[in-house]
Design a protein around this motif. Structure first.
Motif, PDB file in Angstrom:
ATOM      1  N   LYS A 237      10.280  -4.012  -0.911  1.00  0.00           N
ATOM      2  CA  LYS A 237      10.559  -3.082  -2.007  1.00  0.00           C
ATOM      3  C   LYS A 237       9.751  -3.462  -3.237  1.00  0.00           C
ATOM      4  CE  LYS A 237      15.394  -2.705  -0.649  1.00  0.00           C
ATOM      5  NZ  LYS A 237      16.769  -2.933  -1.102  1.00  0.00           N
ATOM      6  N   ARG A 238       9.513  -2.488  -4.112  1.00  0.00           N
ATOM      7  CA  ARG A 238       8.842  -2.761  -5.385  1.00  0.00           C
ATOM      8  C   ARG A 238       9.767  -3.602  -6.260  1.00  0.00           C
ATOM      9  NH1 ARG A 238       4.289   0.934  -6.784  1.00  0.00           N
ATOM     10  NH2 ARG A 238       4.364  -0.386  -8.598  1.00  0.00           N
ATOM     11  N   PHE A 239       9.167  -4.477  -7.062  1.00  0.00           N
ATOM     12  CA  PHE A 239       9.944  -5.313  -7.973  1.00  0.00           C
ATOM     13  C   PHE A 239      10.252  -4.539  -9.252  1.00  0.00           C
ATOM     14  CE2 PHE A 239       7.360  -8.504  -5.653  1.00  0.00           C
ATOM     15  CZ  PHE A 239       8.395  -9.226  -5.085  1.00  0.00           C
ATOM     16  N   PRO A 240      11.418  -4.787  -9.858  1.00  0.00           N
ATOM     17  CA  PRO A 240      11.689  -4.186 -11.172  1.00  0.00           C
ATOM     18  C   PRO A 240      10.698  -4.740 -12.194  1.00  0.00           C
ATOM     19  CG  PRO A 240      13.687  -5.151 -10.218  1.00  0.00           C
ATOM     20  CD  PRO A 240      12.544  -5.569  -9.359  1.00  0.00           C
ATOM     21  N   SER A 241      10.432  -3.997 -13.236  1.00  0.00           N
ATOM     22  CA  SER A 241       9.488  -4.457 -14.254  1.00  0.00           C
ATOM     23  C   SER A 241      10.152  -5.394 -15.270  1.00  0.00           C
ATOM     24  CB  SER A 241       8.844  -3.281 -14.974  1.00  0.00           C
ATOM     25  OG  SER A 241       9.832  -2.514 -15.623  1.00  0.00           O
ATOM     26  N   ARG A 242      11.472  -5.358 -15.350  1.00  0.00           N
ATOM     27  CA  ARG A 242      12.182  -6.203 -16.309  1.00  0.00           C
ATOM     28  C   ARG A 242      13.507  -6.657 -15.716  1.00  0.00           C
ATOM     29  NH1 ARG A 242       9.230  -6.250 -20.558  1.00  0.00           N
ATOM     30  NH2 ARG A 242       8.360  -4.452 -21.586  1.00  0.00           N
ATOM     31  N   PHE A 243      13.973  -7.793 -16.231  1.00  0.00           N
ATOM     32  CA  PHE A 243      15.273  -8.323 -15.865  1.00  0.00           C
ATOM     33  C   PHE A 243      16.013  -8.669 -17.150  1.00  0.00           C
ATOM     34  CE2 PHE A 243      14.738  -8.686 -11.357  1.00  0.00           C
ATOM     35  CZ  PHE A 243      13.377  -8.773 -11.180  1.00  0.00           C
ATOM     36  N   LYS A 244      17.344  -8.612 -17.120  1.00  0.00           N
ATOM     37  CA  LYS A 244      18.132  -8.926 -18.313  1.00  0.00           C
ATOM     38  C   LYS A 244      18.086 -10.415 -18.646  1.00  0.00           C
ATOM     39  CE  LYS A 244      21.271  -5.064 -17.786  1.00  0.00           C
ATOM     40  NZ  LYS A 244      22.633  -4.614 -17.497  1.00  0.00           N
ATOM     41  N   SER A 245      17.923 -11.245 -17.617  1.00  0.00           N
ATOM     42  CA  SER A 245      17.902 -12.685 -17.845  1.00  0.00           C
ATOM     43  C   SER A 245      17.155 -13.373 -16.713  1.00  0.00           C
ATOM     44  CB  SER A 245      19.336 -13.227 -17.908  1.00  0.00           C
ATOM     45  OG  SER A 245      19.952 -13.106 -16.631  1.00  0.00           O
ATOM     46  N   ASP A 246      16.839 -14.653 -16.931  1.00  0.00           N
ATOM     47  CA  ASP A 246      16.207 -15.454 -15.875  1.00  0.00           C
ATOM     48  C   ASP A 246      17.138 -15.566 -14.672  1.00  0.00           C
ATOM     49  OD1 ASP A 246      13.966 -15.857 -17.377  1.00  0.00           O
ATOM     50  OD2 ASP A 246      14.437 -17.923 -17.927  1.00  0.00           O
ATOM     51  N   GLU A 247      18.409 -15.731 -14.926  1.00  0.00           N
ATOM     52  CA  GLU A 247      19.384 -15.873 -13.853  1.00  0.00           C
ATOM     53  C   GLU A 247      19.409 -14.620 -12.972  1.00  0.00           C
ATOM     54  OE1 GLU A 247      24.177 -16.314 -13.361  1.00  0.00           O
ATOM     55  OE2 GLU A 247      23.243 -17.320 -15.063  1.00  0.00           O
TER      56      GLU A 247
END
Length: 185
Positions: free
Chosen positions: A49-59
């Motif tokens: 799957k494609r990766f999200p461009s952003r995450f809310k946190s490193d965790e």
């Protein structure tokens, strides 16, 4: 030409990738937090799957990457293996021309014969996270039901900054190739 097309064409020119026998592999910088990259440093994550461009946190990013990582890929009906990858380098790339070497590997993922090498051109030499898409095929010397070690480094035979091992499996639904015992002289 519309502005979006010009911007898209300029991006395509910036991300020039020299591909040796591989259909596609694009390197792009990833706008994620990942300052610490705990548990991911030195790894290449492979996903269907494609990766999200952003995450809310490193965790959140770490959990997601561990969840989607594949160590086996099944070929499509055409005998090709397509995947998304994200490199978590041990250090900034430090160059605008890096290398990904793909080796045949044994069951313990020890390096064997070099199968292919790809030049990757990151956006910025300060990047330590790079993502892209790759398609491997039998025409490019990749064989089904074998394991491959993928190493990312600053140069063709450089010290690996990240690596992973993946098994390329045949598609059980793909049409069988006809083998002839006929010999032509």
């Amino acid at each position: 030409m519309r502005r979006e097309e010009v911007v898209s064409q300029n991006r395509a020119r910036i991300v020039s990738v020299s591909v040796l026998s591989i259909l596609a592999m694009l390197a792009v910088s990833v706008p994620v937090f990942a300052k610490k990259k705990k548990g991911l440093t030195g790894r290449i994550i492979i996903s269907e799957k494609r990766f999200p461009s952003r995450f809310k946190s490193d965790e959140q990013m770490n959990k997601y990457m561990k969840k989607v990582h594949k160590d086996r890929l099944v070929a499509d009906k055409n005998g090709k293996w397509s995947f998304e990858y994200m490199v978590f380098s041990k250090a900034p790339v430090g160059t605008l021309q890096a290398a990904t070497n793909i080796y045949l590997a044994d069951s313990k993922c020890n390096r064997g014969k070099l199968v292919n090498s790809i030049t990757i051109v990151p956006f910025d030499k300060k990047d330590s996270i790079i993502s892209g898409h790759a398609t491997l095929s039998e025409e490019d010397n990749f064989e089904p039901n074998k394991r491959y070690l993928i190493e990312f480094s600053r140069s063709y035979r450089g010290t690996p900054l990240a690596k992973t091992c993946v098994a390329l499996l045949a598609n059980p639904d793909a049409p069988k190739k006809e083998v002839s015992n006929e010999v032509n002289f």
